[in-house]
Design a protein around this motif. Structure first.
Motif, mmCIF file in Angstrom:
data_model
loop_
_atom_site.group_PDB
_atom_site.id
_atom_site.type_symbol
_atom_site.label_atom_id
_atom_site.label_comp_id
_atom_site.label_asym_id
_atom_site.label_seq_id
_atom_site.Cartn_x
_atom_site.Cartn_y
_atom_site.Cartn_z
ATOM 1 N N ALA A 113 0.829 -1.212 0.000
ATOM 2 C CA ALA A 113 0.000 0.000 0.000
ATOM 3 C C ALA A 113 0.863 1.262 0.000
ATOM 4 C CB ALA A 113 -0.938 -0.012 1.206
ATOM 5 N N LEU A 114 1.944 1.254 0.765
ATOM 6 C CA LEU A 114 2.857 2.404 0.769
ATOM 7 C C LEU A 114 3.441 2.633 -0.621
ATOM 8 C CD1 LEU A 114 4.748 1.770 4.135
ATOM 9 C CD2 LEU A 114 3.166 3.657 3.662
ATOM 10 N N ASP A 115 3.876 1.546 -1.263
ATOM 11 C CA ASP A 115 4.442 1.670 -2.608
ATOM 12 C C ASP A 115 3.415 2.185 -3.605
ATOM 13 O OD1 ASP A 115 6.860 0.732 -1.687
ATOM 14 O OD2 ASP A 115 6.783 -1.167 -2.773
ATOM 15 N N ARG A 116 2.212 1.664 -3.549
ATOM 16 C CA ARG A 116 1.176 2.117 -4.487
ATOM 17 C C ARG A 116 0.893 3.600 -4.318
ATOM 18 N NH1 ARG A 116 -2.476 -3.175 -3.792
ATOM 19 N NH2 ARG A 116 -1.511 -4.403 -5.436
ATOM 20 N N GLU A 117 0.808 4.045 -3.073
ATOM 21 C CA GLU A 117 0.568 5.463 -2.815
ATOM 22 C C GLU A 117 1.735 6.314 -3.321
ATOM 23 O OE1 GLU A 117 -1.051 9.064 -1.687
ATOM 24 O OE2 GLU A 117 -2.057 7.125 -1.825
ATOM 25 N N ALA A 118 2.962 5.867 -3.057
ATOM 26 C CA ALA A 118 4.144 6.620 -3.513
ATOM 27 C C ALA A 118 4.206 6.654 -5.030
ATOM 28 C CB ALA A 118 5.417 6.011 -2.935
ATOM 29 N N ASN A 119 3.888 5.525 -5.674
ATOM 30 C CA ASN A 119 3.884 5.493 -7.136
ATOM 31 C C ASN A 119 2.945 6.560 -7.683
ATOM 32 O OD1 ASN A 119 5.652 3.317 -7.184
ATOM 33 N ND2 ASN A 119 4.037 1.798 -7.368
ATOM 34 N N GLU A 120 1.787 6.671 -7.078
ATOM 35 C CA GLU A 120 0.781 7.646 -7.518
ATOM 36 C C GLU A 120 1.189 9.078 -7.151
ATOM 37 O OE1 GLU A 120 -2.660 9.175 -9.170
ATOM 38 O OE2 GLU A 120 -1.980 7.099 -9.288
ATOM 39 N N GLN A 121 1.539 9.278 -5.893
ATOM 40 C CA GLN A 121 1.834 10.629 -5.410
ATOM 41 C C GLN A 121 3.052 11.245 -6.088
ATOM 42 O OE1 GLN A 121 1.905 11.038 -1.130
ATOM 43 N NE2 GLN A 121 2.987 12.979 -1.211
ATOM 44 N N PHE A 122 4.078 10.441 -6.325
ATOM 45 C CA PHE A 122 5.325 10.976 -6.858
ATOM 46 C C PHE A 122 5.543 10.670 -8.336
ATOM 47 C CE2 PHE A 122 6.238 10.205 -2.276
ATOM 48 C CZ PHE A 122 6.293 11.540 -1.895
ATOM 49 N N GLY A 123 4.600 9.962 -8.965
ATOM 50 C CA GLY A 123 4.745 9.624 -10.381
ATOM 51 C C GLY A 123 5.972 8.789 -10.648
ATOM 52 N N LEU A 124 6.198 7.778 -9.809
ATOM 53 C CA LEU A 124 7.406 6.964 -9.924
ATOM 54 C C LEU A 124 7.376 6.065 -11.151
ATOM 55 C CD1 LEU A 124 7.853 5.914 -6.188
ATOM 56 C CD2 LEU A 124 8.903 7.823 -7.405
ATOM 57 N N ASN A 125 8.557 5.675 -11.592
ATOM 58 C CA ASN A 125 8.733 4.742 -12.698
ATOM 59 C C ASN A 125 9.396 3.483 -12.165
ATOM 60 O OD1 ASN A 125 7.861 6.550 -14.777
ATOM 61 N ND2 ASN A 125 9.804 7.629 -14.532
ATOM 62 N N SER A 126 9.196 2.378 -12.858
ATOM 63 C CA SER A 126 9.896 1.145 -12.500
ATOM 64 C C SER A 126 10.308 0.432 -13.773
ATOM 65 C CB SER A 126 9.016 0.244 -11.626
ATOM 66 O OG SER A 126 7.905 -0.234 -12.350
#
Length: 122
Positions: A89-102
């Motif tokens: 859940a933390l990762d999903r939120e960070a992916n959304e909030q910060f526009g992360l790439n993987s």
């Protein structure tokens, strides 16, 4: 691999999400990961049927970042699953909030085995 967001120190913290900053996310994730490792401890098992894996984290493209191996014969299987879900859940939120790439590479679920009475990934 997670790519951190660009430096936006002049913009101030993003108050629209769960985290005050990317460092805040990293700190929360690290604390949750420590809790998960402590909950798993040494995953001892008499049989491979006691050994299980649980997905941990979320890549920006989807799918888990990794898997944790644990013993279902321990005292807190539900707690382990909840901690892994917290990290996800933390990762999903960070992916959304910060526009992360993987890297979008599939992280295959490992098979499990028992070596010297301890659950291991194969």
């Amino acid at each position: 691999m997670v790519t951190p967001p660009p430096d936006t120190t002049d913009a101030g913290p993003d108050r629209s999400g769960l985290f005050d900053s990317f460092a805040d996310y990293e700190q929360q994730r690290q604390a949750a990961a420590v809790n998960l490792r402590e909950a798993i401890g040494t995953p001892t098992a008499a049989s491979v049927t006691d050994c299980k894996s649980v997905p941990v984290g979320a890549k920006a493209c989807g799918g888990p970042r990794s898997y944790a191996i644990y013993s279902a014969s321990g005292d807190d299987e539900i707690g382990i699953i909840r901690l892994a879900a917290r990290i996800t859940a933390l990762d999903r939120e960070a992916n959304e909030q910060f526009g992360l790439n993987s890297d979008c590479a599939l992280t295959p679920e490992p098979s499990v085995a028992v070596e010297n009475g301890v659950c291991v990934a194969r």
